[in-house]
Design an enzyme around this catalytic site. Structure first.
Site, mmCIF file in Angstrom:
data_model
loop_
_atom_site.group_PDB
_atom_site.id
_atom_site.type_symbol
_atom_site.label_atom_id
_atom_site.label_comp_id
_atom_site.label_asym_id
_atom_site.label_seq_id
_atom_site.Cartn_x
_atom_site.Cartn_y
_atom_site.Cartn_z
ATOM 1 C CB SER A 167 -50.054 -44.211 -109.305
ATOM 2 O OG SER A 167 -48.883 -43.739 -108.926
ATOM 3 C CG HIS A 177 -45.474 -47.391 -108.758
ATOM 4 N ND1 HIS A 177 -46.125 -47.386 -107.432
ATOM 5 C CD2 HIS A 177 -46.221 -46.343 -109.652
ATOM 6 C CE1 HIS A 177 -47.176 -46.539 -107.623
ATOM 7 N NE2 HIS A 177 -47.179 -45.874 -108.610
#
Length: 302
Positions: A89, A195
């Site tokens: 991430s 996400h």
């Protein structure tokens, strides 16, 4: 011995993080430099909390990046260099710096921008870890639980049997009720549905910031989250960095790509990626383990 650097993301923050790094002068200098580049220093919050402020999106992403960059400085001082890099991430920005794609100041600026934009979306959803099920089954559950205006998607393929879903609170509740075959479903302490499509309001500002950033050709391959494939193409890296804001993190595939030709090292103050790598039967050592630097020195010497 080839090393693959793996940089953790914001789910690894805790009060006291970076404490061992500050005992190393080179790491302390790097933490001080990051503080100087920020609008507001992050080190006091890392050291003393409070936890509710530290885990907030606008602080957590900066905090974990500061520790990642300090740990990277320690490895460089020890004479180590990566053969391949990846980051989970927001950790992907640390990986891009380690590969020489982003300068330090640009890395910090982009992380601060990313955190600010994502925090500004507001609390629209959440994330939960679904344990004990293959990703295909979790995809079926997400499709069944979603509804118009209430999406839920697979956000993170972290490891075999460790899948994270992200989306509307109502859809997450429905998915949890449907997942009777999971070993457990665990809510994550995050500020939003990262996400997932719910991050779309942050995407235009993020895309503009990434496209404006200076990027150089990487010294080593980088494995982006959204492809799980090593690349040295700057255009691919730029678009992948934009896409991962709303796209799925293919971490299982990423770890396999790194493990194919390098031993993993979790670069930061975390053991989370080390645990995920072991679930995937991949090699990884955490820098949070005091023995790791000694082991690396012995391995290189051998």
């Amino acid at each position: 011995m080839k090393l693959g650097y793996l940089f953790p993301g914001q789910g690894t923050v805790r009060v006291g993080m970076g404490g061992w790094l500050r005992r190393r002068p080179v790491a302390r200098d790097r933490l001080d430099l990051v503080d100087a580049l920020l609008d507001r220093p992050i080190s006091p919050l890392c050291a003393r909390g409070p936890l509710d402020r530290l885990v907030a999106t606008e602080h957590a992403q900066v905090a974990v990046t500061a520790c990642n960059l300090a740990a990277l400085a320690v490895l460089a001082e020890e004479g180590h260099a990566p053969a391949v890099v990846a980051g989970h991430s927001v950790g992907e920005l640390s990986a891009l710096h380690a590969a020489g794609v982003l300068a330090l100041a640009d890395t910090v600026r982009l992380v601060e921008t990313r955190a600010r934009l994502m925090a500004a979306v507001g609390e629209r959803g959440g994330m939960r870890a679904v344990m004990g099920l293959p990703v295909e089954r979790v995809e079926e559950l997400a499709e069944a639980a979603g509804a118009p205006g209430e999406p839920v998607v697979v956000a993170l393929e972290n490891a075999p049997g460790h899948v994270v879903v992200s989306g509307s609170p109502y859809a997450l509740d429905r998915l949890t009720a449907l997942a009777t075959d999971a070993s457990k479903v665990v809510p994550l302490q995050v500020g939003n549905a990262f996400h997932s499509p719910l991050m779309a309001p942050a995407l235009p500002g993020w895309a503009a910031a990434v496209r404006a950033a200076a990027m150089r050709e990487p010294r080593v391959p980088v494995v982006p989250n959204v492809t799980g494939e090593p690349t040295t193409d700057v255009a691919t890296l730029r678009e992948a960095l934009i896409g991962q804001l709303t796209g799925r993190v293919l971490w299982t595939r990423t770890v396999a790509a790194v493990d194919a030709f390098a031993s993993g090292v979790e670069v930061g103050d975390s053991k989370v990626l080390t645990g995920l790598s072991r679930r995937a039967e991949a090699r990884c050592l955490s820098m949070s383990d005091p023995a790791t630097l000694r082991r690396l020195a012995k391995a290189v010497a051998a």
